[in-house]
Design a protein around this motif. Structure first.
Motif, mmCIF file in Angstrom:
data_model
loop_
_atom_site.group_PDB
_atom_site.id
_atom_site.type_symbol
_atom_site.label_atom_id
_atom_site.label_comp_id
_atom_site.label_asym_id
_atom_site.label_seq_id
_atom_site.Cartn_x
_atom_site.Cartn_y
_atom_site.Cartn_z
ATOM 1 N N THR A 407 94.460 -79.194 -53.636
ATOM 2 C CA THR A 407 94.037 -80.132 -52.600
ATOM 3 C C THR A 407 94.769 -79.806 -51.308
ATOM 4 O O THR A 407 95.986 -79.624 -51.298
ATOM 5 N N VAL A 408 94.013 -79.731 -50.214
ATOM 6 C CA VAL A 408 94.612 -79.395 -48.925
ATOM 7 C C VAL A 408 93.922 -80.207 -47.837
ATOM 8 O O VAL A 408 92.738 -80.539 -47.948
ATOM 9 N N ARG A 409 94.681 -80.548 -46.801
ATOM 10 C CA ARG A 409 94.083 -81.291 -45.694
ATOM 11 C C ARG A 409 93.195 -80.359 -44.868
ATOM 12 O O ARG A 409 93.601 -79.259 -44.501
ATOM 13 N N GLY A 410 91.976 -80.821 -44.555
ATOM 14 C CA GLY A 410 91.124 -80.019 -43.700
ATOM 15 C C GLY A 410 89.717 -80.556 -43.621
ATOM 16 O O GLY A 410 89.191 -81.110 -44.590
ATOM 17 N N ALA A 411 89.119 -80.401 -42.449
ATOM 18 C CA ALA A 411 87.708 -80.733 -42.272
ATOM 19 C C ALA A 411 86.863 -79.562 -42.757
ATOM 20 O O ALA A 411 87.360 -78.452 -42.955
ATOM 21 N N ASP A 412 85.590 -79.801 -42.927
ATOM 22 C CA ASP A 412 84.692 -78.753 -43.409
ATOM 23 C C ASP A 412 84.682 -77.546 -42.483
ATOM 24 O O ASP A 412 84.508 -76.409 -42.925
ATOM 25 N N THR A 413 84.870 -77.799 -41.180
ATOM 26 C CA THR A 413 84.788 -76.714 -40.206
ATOM 27 C C THR A 413 86.111 -75.970 -40.030
ATOM 28 O O THR A 413 86.176 -75.001 -39.288
ATOM 29 N N THR A 414 87.155 -76.434 -40.691
ATOM 30 C CA THR A 414 88.470 -75.790 -40.562
ATOM 31 C C THR A 414 88.639 -74.766 -41.666
ATOM 32 O O THR A 414 88.376 -75.043 -42.833
ATOM 33 N N ASP A 415 89.096 -73.568 -41.292
ATOM 34 C CA ASP A 415 89.228 -72.527 -42.303
ATOM 35 C C ASP A 415 90.577 -71.834 -42.193
ATOM 36 O O ASP A 415 91.436 -72.219 -41.398
ATOM 37 N N ALA A 416 90.758 -70.789 -42.985
ATOM 38 C CA ALA A 416 92.041 -70.099 -43.080
ATOM 39 C C ALA A 416 92.411 -69.358 -41.810
ATOM 40 O O ALA A 416 93.587 -69.053 -41.594
ATOM 41 N N THR A 417 91.446 -69.045 -40.950
ATOM 42 C CA THR A 417 91.776 -68.366 -39.698
ATOM 43 C C THR A 417 92.401 -69.323 -38.692
ATOM 44 O O THR A 417 92.957 -68.890 -37.685
ATOM 45 N N THR A 418 92.297 -70.611 -38.980
ATOM 46 C CA THR A 418 92.746 -71.636 -38.039
ATOM 47 C C THR A 418 94.030 -72.321 -38.478
ATOM 48 O O THR A 418 94.952 -72.508 -37.689
ATOM 49 N N ASN A 419 94.116 -72.681 -39.736
ATOM 50 C CA ASN A 419 95.097 -73.645 -40.213
ATOM 51 C C ASN A 419 96.055 -73.049 -41.241
ATOM 52 O O ASN A 419 95.627 -72.374 -42.184
ATOM 53 N N ASP A 420 97.364 -73.295 -41.077
ATOM 54 C CA ASP A 420 98.391 -72.789 -41.995
ATOM 55 C C ASP A 420 98.136 -73.195 -43.441
ATOM 56 O O ASP A 420 98.178 -72.359 -44.352
ATOM 57 N N ASN A 421 97.916 -74.489 -43.646
ATOM 58 C CA ASN A 421 97.815 -74.999 -45.006
ATOM 59 C C ASN A 421 96.606 -74.438 -45.741
ATOM 60 O O ASN A 421 96.683 -74.111 -46.935
ATOM 61 N N ILE A 422 95.490 -74.328 -45.036
ATOM 62 C CA ILE A 422 94.298 -73.767 -45.665
ATOM 63 C C ILE A 422 94.491 -72.275 -45.926
ATOM 64 O O ILE A 422 94.065 -71.758 -46.966
ATOM 65 N N TYR A 423 95.137 -71.596 -45.004
ATOM 66 C CA TYR A 423 95.440 -70.169 -45.199
ATOM 67 C C TYR A 423 96.242 -69.975 -46.483
ATOM 68 O O TYR A 423 95.934 -69.124 -47.323
ATOM 69 N N VAL A 424 97.288 -70.789 -46.648
ATOM 70 C CA VAL A 424 98.144 -70.681 -47.831
ATOM 71 C C VAL A 424 97.390 -71.094 -49.085
ATOM 72 O O VAL A 424 97.471 -70.433 -50.126
ATOM 73 N N ALA A 425 96.634 -72.194 -49.016
ATOM 74 C CA ALA A 425 95.900 -72.678 -50.194
ATOM 75 C C ALA A 425 94.920 -71.624 -50.704
ATOM 76 O O ALA A 425 94.842 -71.367 -51.917
ATOM 77 N N GLU A 426 94.185 -71.003 -49.812
ATOM 78 C CA GLU A 426 93.202 -70.007 -50.236
ATOM 79 C C GLU A 426 93.869 -68.736 -50.740
ATOM 80 O O GLU A 426 93.396 -68.113 -51.706
ATOM 81 N N ALA A 427 94.978 -68.349 -50.102
ATOM 82 C CA ALA A 427 95.710 -67.166 -50.574
ATOM 83 C C ALA A 427 96.278 -67.406 -51.970
ATOM 84 O O ALA A 427 96.221 -66.521 -52.846
ATOM 85 N N LEU A 428 96.820 -68.599 -52.202
ATOM 86 C CA LEU A 428 97.376 -68.914 -53.517
ATOM 87 C C LEU A 428 96.275 -69.002 -54.570
ATOM 88 O O LEU A 428 96.477 -68.586 -55.722
ATOM 89 N N ALA A 429 95.126 -69.530 -54.196
ATOM 90 C CA ALA A 429 94.007 -69.593 -55.145
ATOM 91 C C ALA A 429 93.620 -68.185 -55.602
ATOM 92 O O ALA A 429 93.382 -67.956 -56.799
ATOM 93 N N ASN A 430 93.583 -67.244 -54.671
ATOM 94 C CA ASN A 430 93.262 -65.859 -55.031
ATOM 95 C C ASN A 430 94.326 -65.267 -55.953
ATOM 96 O O ASN A 430 94.017 -64.622 -56.967
ATOM 97 N N THR A 431 95.598 -65.491 -55.594
ATOM 98 C CA THR A 431 96.709 -64.966 -56.402
ATOM 99 C C THR A 431 96.687 -65.550 -57.808
ATOM 100 O O THR A 431 96.819 -64.827 -58.808
#
Length: 706
Positions: A407-431
């Motif tokens: 679970t991570v804070r973010g609007a539908d339009t916010t993605d990993a190129t924009t936001n630290d937390n989403i960047y980390v969440a998606e990277a960790l999901a891949n790992t």
């Protein structure tokens, strides 16, 4: 719906005056003898905020940034780590003649809330005694007050809240009695008092309802600024608190900026996310950008102002989850993380070395808890060791199959190129998907943000922070959020992981009124015992050693995975803005911020850009009955940005509404409407003109008519 228009208003700027506040005002004297109130500063503080309650919002460092502008406590921490007086005017230690107890008597400075009422000792008593220490109020900040007599007992429901050693012998006198008055560390008490969680709050305001801190009409603040307007997804406006250290009778225009120079600070969320805000900054429409999009950081790292931020971007793990209940699984997830790679990707970050950052004291302000404790987590991944732990857990039957949701804070339009937390969440999901695939476990990311809540079924409403709710209620498998240091004392961060220090109150329905533990569900007898020992220990060296043991045990049990230590990074147009300062905790201090030639800019742009912005937005959002389409519906197919050209917009509209309009008709009709609305000639506007350029063209045309 995606944001439709990326246009920002460069409204007015601040006067750069080098004269002392005690000698003169920075405000411009007008022809009628009165004074202008001061400049507006258009800036982007960071991601949108929803709740201005300083005692609850711990998982989003954006809140910490703003709280330093809105609230003020007894003390503050100076650049050298030494506590300094803020609301506290003076203090003295005395003895109760009847009981012999040592008493700390604090006298407050004369200042006022944003509605003009004086800040009183009873506001601290309510905030600390009747709110933070209420057994049913959930806040991890409660442990900051446990040195006060009966505070810990009251939070556990073992004594009446009225027995807590906080009282008000006078309107502006706060009296504190301590649990162990013979060994009380007054310096540590005042260091803790600098936490934004220990600011005063008004009982008459807070008790209005759970929404008091989410609606402008009910919010009052005692800091240099106060929230004046807030429209979700549109803008946030904070104004100078006209009563900040000024009495109601002392309202002369010459003194309005005696303590706070800027008059109004505006953040326009309608521009869009950090990418669009960056475009506004580059276009000269913003002079401060508090959040640089992740994908642009490498390009801007030499231009950014970078300072330490006492915060760790972390993963909170639900220890009651079937997959995560075995500590070996939790440690395996941590071992698989390449913290160095994540820090490099975020640019303004470093691999987390422990659960405590630099800036937290070990024994005194001149010693570092982090340096003393050393590095607890490797910066590179150890997948081999992680797999060994998982295999061992599986052989014992502890590992389970299924899905883990991050679970991570973010609007539908916010993605990993924009936001630290989403960047980390998606990277960790891949790992972790790669790590856990052989165990039939899948990891996915879920972004959650807000929901509209009506008040009492009426037409009034506020935005509820669903992410914060998920955190407080433990409603997550894995939650990516901030772990901020709310004090210079490591105890404040480590203690809440122990059941009796979690601050989450007690279960009033249980037989023994059992305490609720940490939101992760973590409950270790060994860890609880260490925190008990640290709480009881008065020798600074021994206490620090116990806290290091607690941090080491937390790293083994792993209810939270520290990932990267974040840094505060912002862009500022230093040729325009001066005196943008930073607090010890890495938050912004804008009290003394000045701006070059603000009156000249105000003459050119005052209200005009507001009018242009409003008109353009109204037109683009409005239904065009004749052609039966809306710009907003068409442009929702493509992210809008300041750099989008008129031709690109026309193409999007034509592509999606080809049956109802022609591409060649869109731009001429748009220009025709703007000409008619503003009565100006838009010379030079073409299909290559961007929306940011269009606003300037309109304003220049308006100014040339004067």
């Amino acid at each position: 719906m995606k944001r439709v228009l990326a246009i920002i208003l460069a409204v007015t700027m601040l006067l750069a005056c080098a004269l002392s506040f005690s000698a003169c005002t920075t405000l411009k004297k007008l022809d009628d003898g009165t004074y202008d109130k001061g400049a507006f500063i258009d800036l982007y503080i960071g991601d949108e905020l929803y709740d201005f309650d300083p005692q609850l919002s711990y998982t989003d460092y954006n809140m910490v940034q703003l709280f330093s502008l809105l609230y003020e406590g007894l003390t503050t921490i100076g650049d050298d780590g030494k506590w300094e007086k803020a609301l506290m005017k003076d203090y003295k230690l005395t003895n109760d003649k009847m009981t012999g107890e040592r008493i700390l008597v604090i006298t407050l400075n004369d200042t006022r809330w944003s509605d003009g009422r004086t800040v009183q000792a009873s506001d601290f008593m309510y905030s600390w005694k009747y709110r933070l220490l209420d057994p049913e109020f959930k806040t991890e900040a409660a442990a900051l007050l446990f040195d006060i007599k009966n505070a810990k007992k009251a939070k556990a429901g073992d004594c009446s809240i009225d027995d807590v050693g906080i009282s008000c012998p006078g309107t502006y006198e706060l009296e504190i009695r301590f649990e162990d008055d013979a060994n009380i560390d007054v310096d540590r008490f005042f260091e803790n008092a600098a936490s934004t969680a220990l600011v005063p709050l008004r009982e008459d305001i807070v008790t209005k309802g759970v929404w008091w801190a989410r609606k402008v009409t009910s919010l009052v603040t005692n800091g240099p600024f106060t929230v004046k307007a807030m429209i979700f997804d549109k803008f946030l406006r904070i104004d100078r608190n006209q009563y900040y250290y000024l009495s109601q009778d002392d309202d002369s225009h010459e003194k309005l900026d005696k303590y706070v120079v800027p008059y109004r600070i505006l953040t326009y969320y309608a521009i869009g996310n950090a990418h669009e805000q960056l475009a506004a900054f580059e276009a000269g429409l913003l002079n401060y950008l508090g959040e640089i999009p992740v994908s642009a950081r490498e390009q801007y790292k030499k231009k950014a102002v970078v300072t330490d931020e006492m915060n760790i971007l972390s993963c909170y793990l639900n220890t009651e989850n079937d997959i995560l209940k075995d500590s070996r699984v939790r440690r395996a997830l941590s071992l698989a993380i390449d913290r160095a790679a994540l820090a490099n990707g975020l640019v303004f970050a470093e691999p987390a070395e422990g659960s405590i950052t630099e800036g937290v004291f070990n024994t005194t302000r001149k010693t570092s808890f982090r340096k003393t404790g050393g590095t607890l987590f490797a910066s590179s991944a150890d997948v081999g060791e992680a797999k060994k732990l998982l295999d061992a857990a599986k052989s014992d039957g502890a590992l389970w199959h299924g899905t883990l949701t991050i679970t991570v804070r973010g609007a539908d339009t916010t993605d990993a190129t924009t936001n630290d937390n989403i960047y980390v969440a998606e990277a960790l999901a891949n790992t972790w998907n790669e790590l856990l695939s052989k165990y039939d476990i899948k990891v996915e990311v879920k972004k959650i943000n807000t929901a509209i809540v009506e008040i009492g079924g009426s037409k009034q409403s506020y935005y509820d922070d669903l992410f914060e709710n998920a955190y407080k209620n433990g409603d997550f498998d894995i939650l990516v959020g901030d772990l901020p240091m709310i004090s210079t004392d490591a105890f404040a961060t480590l203690a809440p992981f122990a059941v009796n220090y979690s601050g989450n109150g007690i279960d009033m329905q249980s037989k023994n009124y059992d305490a609720y533990g940490h939101v992760t569900g973590y409950n270790s007898e060994a860890y609880n015992a260490l925190i008990d020992q640290a709480y009881a220990e008065k020798d600074a060296g021994k206490r620090a050693a116990i806290l290091h043991d607690a941090e080491n045990l937390l790293a083994q049990d792993m209810p939270v995975i520290p990932v990267v230590t974040t840094k505060d990074a912002y862009l500022v147009n230093s040729s325009v803005l001066k005196n943008v300062d930073t607090t010890y905790f890495g938050a912004r201090d804008l009290k003394d911020t000045t701006t070059k030639n603000y009156m000249k800019l105000k003459e050119n742009y005052d209200n005009q850009l507001l009018s242009v912005y409003s008109t353009l937005l109204d037109y683009i959002l409005a239904v065009n009955d004749e052609d039966e389409f809306t710009w907003s519906e068409a442009l929702s197919f493509k992210d809008f940005s300041l750099s989008m050209t008129m031709g690109e917009a026309a193409t999007v509209i034509s592509d999606n509404f080809y049956a109802r309009t022609s591409e060649k008709d869109v731009l001429p009709r748009f220009i025709s409407i703007i000409k008619e609305q503003f009565g100006v000639s838009l010379t030079g506007v073409s299909e290559t003109t961007t929306f940011s350029e269009l606003v300037k063209v309109i304003c220049d045309a308006l100014n040339s008519k004067k």
